[in-house]
Design a protein around this motif. Structure first.
Motif, PDB file in Angstrom:
ATOM      1  N   ALA A  57      -4.317 -34.691 -50.375  1.00 41.40           N
ATOM      2  CA  ALA A  57      -3.445 -35.725 -50.936  1.00 41.40           C
ATOM      3  C   ALA A  57      -2.518 -36.219 -49.826  1.00 41.40           C
ATOM      4  O   ALA A  57      -2.354 -35.534 -48.810  1.00 41.40           O
ATOM      5  N   PRO A  58      -1.865 -37.368 -50.026  1.00 43.46           N
ATOM      6  CA  PRO A  58      -0.857 -37.796 -49.058  1.00 43.46           C
ATOM      7  C   PRO A  58       0.231 -36.722 -48.939  1.00 43.46           C
ATOM      8  O   PRO A  58       0.561 -36.048 -49.915  1.00 43.46           O
ATOM      9  N   VAL A  59       0.767 -36.565 -47.730  1.00 44.45           N
ATOM     10  CA  VAL A  59       1.764 -35.526 -47.457  1.00 44.45           C
ATOM     11  C   VAL A  59       3.058 -36.171 -46.969  1.00 44.45           C
ATOM     12  O   VAL A  59       3.034 -37.047 -46.103  1.00 44.45           O
ATOM     13  N   GLU A  60       4.158 -35.729 -47.527  1.00 47.00           N
ATOM     14  CA  GLU A  60       5.494 -36.061 -47.029  1.00 47.00           C
ATOM     15  C   GLU A  60       6.121 -34.736 -46.630  1.00 47.00           C
ATOM     16  O   GLU A  60       6.097 -33.772 -47.402  1.00 47.00           O
ATOM     17  N   ALA A  61       6.647 -34.667 -45.408  1.00 49.54           N
ATOM     18  CA  ALA A  61       7.170 -33.397 -44.906  1.00 49.54           C
ATOM     19  C   ALA A  61       8.510 -33.598 -44.218  1.00 49.54           C
ATOM     20  O   ALA A  61       8.824 -34.684 -43.736  1.00 49.54           O
ATOM     21  N   VAL A  62       9.275 -32.531 -44.179  1.00 50.12           N
ATOM     22  CA  VAL A  62      10.515 -32.492 -43.401  1.00 50.12           C
ATOM     23  C   VAL A  62      10.438 -31.312 -42.436  1.00 50.12           C
ATOM     24  O   VAL A  62       9.672 -30.373 -42.639  1.00 50.12           O
ATOM     25  N   ARG A  63      11.250 -31.382 -41.396  1.00 51.86           N
ATOM     26  CA  ARG A  63      11.260 -30.360 -40.361  1.00 51.86           C
ATOM     27  C   ARG A  63      12.192 -29.213 -40.748  1.00 51.86           C
ATOM     28  O   ARG A  63      13.317 -29.434 -41.192  1.00 51.86           O
ATOM     29  N   GLY A  64      11.693 -28.000 -40.563  1.00 49.27           N
ATOM     30  CA  GLY A  64      12.508 -26.810 -40.763  1.00 49.27           C
ATOM     31  C   GLY A  64      12.986 -26.256 -39.440  1.00 49.27           C
ATOM     32  O   GLY A  64      12.647 -26.755 -38.369  1.00 49.27           O
ATOM     33  N   ASN A  65      13.759 -25.185 -39.493  1.00 50.29           N
ATOM     34  CA  ASN A  65      14.349 -24.649 -38.271  1.00 50.29           C
ATOM     35  C   ASN A  65      13.335 -24.032 -37.315  1.00 50.29           C
ATOM     36  O   ASN A  65      13.607 -23.920 -36.123  1.00 50.29           O
ATOM     37  N   ILE A  66      12.147 -23.633 -37.776  1.00 50.75           N
ATOM     38  CA  ILE A  66      11.152 -23.086 -36.848  1.00 50.75           C
ATOM     39  C   ILE A  66      10.201 -24.151 -36.313  1.00 50.75           C
ATOM     40  O   ILE A  66       9.377 -23.868 -35.448  1.00 50.75           O
ATOM     41  N   ASP A  67      10.311 -25.363 -36.804  1.00 50.05           N
ATOM     42  CA  ASP A  67       9.423 -26.444 -36.376  1.00 50.05           C
ATOM     43  C   ASP A  67       9.921 -27.012 -35.048  1.00 50.05           C
ATOM     44  O   ASP A  67      10.570 -28.058 -34.992  1.00 50.05           O
TER      45      ASP A  67
END
Length: 92
Positions: A57-67
C-alpha cells in the motif's frame, strides 16, 4: 496537503529497527495506506523497508531517533495528513 482517500483499513507500524517480520506483513495485507511512525532502521539496507511496505500500500513515514543513515534524511520528523476526511499528525 493532498488528501488521501481510502475505504480500506489504515495500517500502522513503527520501530522496525531494520527488521520487517513476516507476521507484520501479513497483518498489513489489504491496507489502503500504511503509516510508519519512525525508527525504520539505521543501516543503508534498511531503506528497503518502506519500499517493501510500499508493495502492499502507499506508505507515509516519519523519521525516528535511530533513522540516521543518509537515506533517512528524506523522512520528515513530523507529518500532517488528511486521510478519508480525518486530520492526522504523525509526530516524531
Amino acid at each position: 496537503m493532498q488528501p488521501i482517500d481510502t475505504e480500506r483499513p489504515i495500517g500502522v507500524i513503527s520501530d522496525t529497527h531494520g527488521l520487517l517480520r513476516p507476521e507484520a506483513l501479513i497483518m498489513l495485507e489489504g491496507c489502503g495506506l500504511i503509516l510508519h511512525l519512525g525508527d525504520v532502521g539505521s543501516r543503508d539496507e534498511d531503506a528497503a523497508i518502506p519500499e517493501w511496505l510500499g508493495e502492499l500500500a502507499p506508505v507515509e513515514a516519519v523519521r525516528g531517533n535511530i533513522d540516521t543513515a543518509p537515506w533517512a534524511e528524506r523522512l520528515p520528523h513530523t507529518r500532517d495528513l488528511v486521510v478519508s476526511g480525518w486530520r492526522l499528525h504523525l509526530p516524531l
